[in-house]
Design a protein around this motif. Structure first.
Motif, PDB file in Angstrom:
ATOM      1  N   PRO A  25       0.810  -1.219   0.000  1.00 33.60           N
ATOM      2  CA  PRO A  25       0.000   0.000   0.000  1.00 33.60           C
ATOM      3  C   PRO A  25       0.847   1.274   0.000  1.00 33.60           C
ATOM      4  O   PRO A  25       0.509   2.249  -0.667  1.00 33.60           O
ATOM      5  CB  PRO A  25      -0.817  -0.106   1.281  1.00 33.60           C
ATOM      6  N   ILE A  26       1.965   1.248   0.744  1.00 33.99           N
ATOM      7  CA  ILE A  26       2.825   2.431   0.782  1.00 33.99           C
ATOM      8  C   ILE A  26       3.429   2.667  -0.599  1.00 33.99           C
ATOM      9  O   ILE A  26       3.501   3.801  -1.086  1.00 33.99           O
ATOM     10  CB  ILE A  26       3.924   2.265   1.869  1.00 33.99           C
ATOM     11  N   LEU A  29       0.854   4.198  -2.843  1.00 32.01           N
ATOM     12  CA  LEU A  29       0.717   5.625  -2.549  1.00 32.01           C
ATOM     13  C   LEU A  29       1.802   6.433  -3.261  1.00 32.01           C
ATOM     14  O   LEU A  29       1.522   7.449  -3.910  1.00 32.01           O
ATOM     15  CB  LEU A  29       0.812   5.834  -1.029  1.00 32.01           C
ATOM     16  N   ASP A 203       1.445  13.078  13.615  1.00 32.95           N
ATOM     17  CA  ASP A 203       0.492  12.170  12.979  1.00 32.95           C
ATOM     18  C   ASP A 203      -0.825  12.072  13.743  1.00 32.95           C
ATOM     19  O   ASP A 203      -1.761  11.417  13.307  1.00 32.95           O
ATOM     20  CB  ASP A 203       1.159  10.785  12.905  1.00 32.95           C
ATOM     21  N   ILE A 205      -4.389  12.169  15.363  1.00 32.27           N
ATOM     22  CA  ILE A 205      -5.699  12.648  14.908  1.00 32.27           C
ATOM     23  C   ILE A 205      -6.725  12.796  16.033  1.00 32.27           C
ATOM     24  O   ILE A 205      -7.252  13.888  16.217  1.00 32.27           O
ATOM     25  CB  ILE A 205      -6.260  11.755  13.790  1.00 32.27           C
ATOM     26  N   ILE A 241       5.480  12.860   3.605  1.00 33.72           N
ATOM     27  CA  ILE A 241       5.367  12.483   5.015  1.00 33.72           C
ATOM     28  C   ILE A 241       5.999  11.118   5.255  1.00 33.72           C
ATOM     29  O   ILE A 241       6.762  10.919   6.209  1.00 33.72           O
ATOM     30  CB  ILE A 241       3.888  12.452   5.470  1.00 33.72           C
ATOM     31  N   VAL A 242       5.682  10.158   4.376  1.00 34.92           N
ATOM     32  CA  VAL A 242       6.229   8.809   4.531  1.00 34.92           C
ATOM     33  C   VAL A 242       7.757   8.850   4.506  1.00 34.92           C
ATOM     34  O   VAL A 242       8.422   8.265   5.367  1.00 34.92           O
ATOM     35  CB  VAL A 242       5.697   7.864   3.435  1.00 34.92           C
ATOM     36  N   SER A 245       9.029  10.488   7.733  1.00 35.31           N
ATOM     37  CA  SER A 245       8.861   9.647   8.936  1.00 35.31           C
ATOM     38  C   SER A 245       9.785   8.450   8.919  1.00 35.31           C
ATOM     39  O   SER A 245      10.271   8.039   9.967  1.00 35.31           O
ATOM     40  CB  SER A 245       7.419   9.172   9.168  1.00 35.31           C
TER      41      SER A 245
ATOM     42  N   SER B 115       2.719   7.478   9.275  1.00 38.05           N
ATOM     43  CA  SER B 115       1.364   8.024   9.290  1.00 38.05           C
ATOM     44  C   SER B 115       0.232   7.011   9.208  1.00 38.05           C
ATOM     45  O   SER B 115      -0.051   6.406   8.186  1.00 38.05           O
ATOM     46  CB  SER B 115       1.207   9.032   8.167  1.00 38.05           C
ATOM     47  N   TYR B 116      -0.436   6.904  10.348  1.00 40.20           N
ATOM     48  CA  TYR B 116      -1.595   6.040  10.481  1.00 40.20           C
ATOM     49  C   TYR B 116      -2.694   6.441   9.491  1.00 40.20           C
ATOM     50  O   TYR B 116      -3.300   5.600   8.832  1.00 40.20           O
ATOM     51  CB  TYR B 116      -2.058   6.169  11.931  1.00 40.20           C
ATOM     52  N   LEU B 117      -2.922   7.741   9.359  1.00 32.37           N
ATOM     53  CA  LEU B 117      -3.967   8.238   8.461  1.00 32.37           C
ATOM     54  C   LEU B 117      -3.701   7.817   7.020  1.00 32.37           C
ATOM     55  O   LEU B 117      -4.593   7.338   6.315  1.00 32.37           O
ATOM     56  CB  LEU B 117      -4.039   9.763   8.552  1.00 32.37           C
ATOM     57  N   LEU B 118      -2.447   7.979   6.597  1.00 34.55           N
ATOM     58  CA  LEU B 118      -2.116   7.644   5.215  1.00 34.55           C
ATOM     59  C   LEU B 118      -2.238   6.152   4.966  1.00 34.55           C
ATOM     60  O   LEU B 118      -2.635   5.723   3.888  1.00 34.55           O
ATOM     61  CB  LEU B 118      -0.698   8.108   4.885  1.00 34.55           C
ATOM     62  N   ARG B 119      -1.907   5.350   5.992  1.00 35.74           N
ATOM     63  CA  ARG B 119      -1.996   3.915   5.788  1.00 35.74           C
ATOM     64  C   ARG B 119      -3.450   3.461   5.688  1.00 35.74           C
ATOM     65  O   ARG B 119      -3.763   2.507   4.988  1.00 35.74           O
ATOM     66  CB  ARG B 119      -1.237   3.165   6.892  1.00 35.74           C
TER      67      ARG B 119
END
Lengths: 262, 287
Positions: A25-26, A29, A203, A205, A241-242, A245, B115-119
């Motif tokens: 998934p990463i 993206l 990160d 929320i 961001i990825v 991080s 990033s939890y949101l992005l995942r």
């Protein structure tokens, strides 16, 4: 060991599949952040940096980004100052209610963030702190204290007490002992947990969602954009961001790992 | 404590103590009290009654969502065990080189902090009607037209949450498996027990503590999740956290919302306690 049995081969297969599952998934993206099409479907339409340009010219998003950086910096600084003091006190002294205090500090790490967010919102409303980035900073610092306290305490527990006694015997004041003996020994755990706090705050929320006012952080901005629909701009900012991080996390994990010599 | 140590203790500890009491303990206490209050313009009226709790546990609007959340969290936990156990086992017992093992372990936990949101969001890209999965299926000719069955349902939520939380399962499992003395495994093999029975009779029972720890973590996190339901859940994907969100947002019923949050808090605390007990009971003394 002899050759792997069928079920062991199966386990290897599953493991490799899980590792792929964690990263696919990463990768998707990142790939779509360079894709020259508004839809996220294969085949890819061609390479473009358009979404990065769009992100860099989106003022609201940049503002949210800078808010996030400010919030994470202040929250981290507060967490470190309070957390290191708490860790030193917890490590050095026995006092009634010590376990209770320790559990309270660690509670936000194991509770769903939304419960902590609501608890803080209720309280801030009562004492009249308006929903704002300041409220978010206080909230993050409080919720992330446990990260610093647990990491620094773990390192303090490994510290050789004789060095502290020797330092005192040689006439050093407690401040000098702290500065010259304790601090160097725990420094990397402080940096490591600070980086971790920064990433987690950047990160965060649920707590932010309830405490923030008109000014929002990047995750909240992205979250509210996503409820309206997808734009590949999000993929671009996501990729950045990825990447950042990854660097911060690898750095903090390296710093927090126990070094053999200590 | 002597006067001097008391002084340095207070110098160190006053700020942390005041901070934690005022900004953490008091807020939880206030939230719990508000759960017993009544709703009144603009927010609430401080009194004491159980009405909010009666409403939560009798109104199907709430019970349905609570049951659904429990169900989804259970599936997520099962999924995380099914994916996480082989991975942890593989890292500990199959990967021979320590450097490679560390690298692979790191690659499992790094996504946790990315990033939890992005995942959560990437699954929207993957499962959407014009998303990656559909276009792959169409271009390979498996289906004629994009399907809209992947996104906005409970399966999508379970997949997304398993994806997000699987590292929480691998971490304790890795530690527990790594700490099993190799001589126990060798002894079992020397006694002529096959590798499968060695796994079943020696390794698996000794790893249960890790399973419990990982399952608790995964369950609690999935139970309180906030974002995945909104992004990939669809109309039947509302979870407790989203109900909470509504009470503090559009519905503006803080007492009911606080009562719901207290229910979540209580459930998580009970689970954490239970898991610590189970872990202690199941721990075998290997010294």
């Amino acid at each position: 060991m002899n050759a792997l049995r069928w079920w062991q081969k199966g386990m290897v297969g599953v493991s490799l599949a899980v590792l792929a599952f964690l990263y696919l998934p990463i990768v998707i993206l990142v790939v779509f952040s360079f894709n020259d099409s508004k839809v996220t479907s294969f085949p890819l339409a061609g390479f473009t940096l358009h979404w990065y340009e769009a992100f860099l010219s989106n003022e609201q998003m940049l503002r949210a980004l800078s808010n996030s950086l400010v919030v994470a910096s202040f929250a981290t600084a507060l967490s470190v100052v309070i957390g290191v003091a708490a860790a030193l006190a917890l490590d050095r002294y026995e006092f009634p209610g010590k376990r209770l205090f320790q559990n309270a500090i660690l509670l936000p790490l194991s509770l769903p963030g939304i419960v902590t967010g609501i608890a803080m919102l209720n309280f801030y409303k009562q004492i009249g702190i308006p929903q704002s980035l300041t409220a978010v900073v206080i909230g993050h610092a409080t919720a992330l204290l446990g990260v610093v306290v647990s990491q620094v305490m773990a390192r303090l527990a490994k510290l050789n007490r004789r060095q502290l006694e020797a330092s005192a015997d040689l006439g050093a004041t407690s401040v000098e002992t702290f500065r010259r003996v304790t601090l160097p020994a725990i420094r990397s755990s402080i940096f490591g947990s600070a980086l971790l706090c920064f990433t987690l705050s950047f990160d965060e929320i649920p707590v932010t969602y309830f405490l923030t006012g008109r000014e929002v952080t990047l995750p909240i901005y992205i979250y509210s954009t996503l409820r309206r629909g997808i734009t590949p701009e999000i993929n671009a900012v996501g990729t950045v961001i990825v990447a950042v991080s990854f660097v911060l996390i690898i750095l903090s994990v390296t710093l927090l790992r126990d070094r053999r010599e200590s | 404590m002597t006067r001097r140590t008391l002084a340095s203790f207070l110098a160190l500890f006053s700020l942390p103590l005041a901070w934690v009491l005022l900004l953490l303990v008091v807020p939880y206490a206030i939230m719990i009290s508000v759960g017993f209050w009544t709703r009144q313009f603009p927010l609430f009226h401080p009194d004491f009654q159980f009405g909010n709790y009666v409403q939560i546990f009798s109104d199907p609007q709430y019970t349905t969502v609570i049951v659904r959340t429990l169900k989804i969290a259970t599936f997520v936990t099962l999924g995380a065990v099914i994916l996480g156990y082989p991975l942890a086992y593989f890292l500990v017992f199959t990967v021979r080189s320590a450097a490679l093992r560390n690298l692979l372990y790191m690659s499992v936990i790094v996504p946790l902090w990315v990033s939890y949101l992005l995942r959560a969001y990437t699954w929207k890209i993957i499962l959407g009607t014009d998303g990656a999965l559909n276009s792959l299926l169409v271009s390979t000719g498996i289906v004629d037209a994009p399907l809209d069955i992947f996104l906005y349902n409970q399966t999508a939520m379970v997949i997304t949450l398993v994806y997000i939380f699987v590292p929480f399962m691998v971490m304790p499992l890795f530690t527990v498996l790594d700490n099993i003395p190799r001589r126990l495994i060798e002894a079992s093999e020397d006694l002529g027990v096959g590798p499968f029975m060695t796994f079943w009779k020696v390794i698996f029972p000794l790893s249960l503590g890790g399973v419990i720890a990982g399952a608790t973590m995964t369950f609690c996190l999935a139970f309180g999740d906030f974002v995945a339901p909104v992004l990939v859940g669809g109309p039947n994907g509302t979870m407790v956290a989203n109900l909470l969100q509504t009470q503090f947002g559009t519905a503006l019923n803080w007492p009911l919302g606080s009562a719901l949050a207290t229910v979540v808090l209580a459930l998580v605390l009970v689970l954490l306690q239970l898991s610590m007990r189970l872990d202690r009971a199941g721990r075998v003394d290997l010294a």
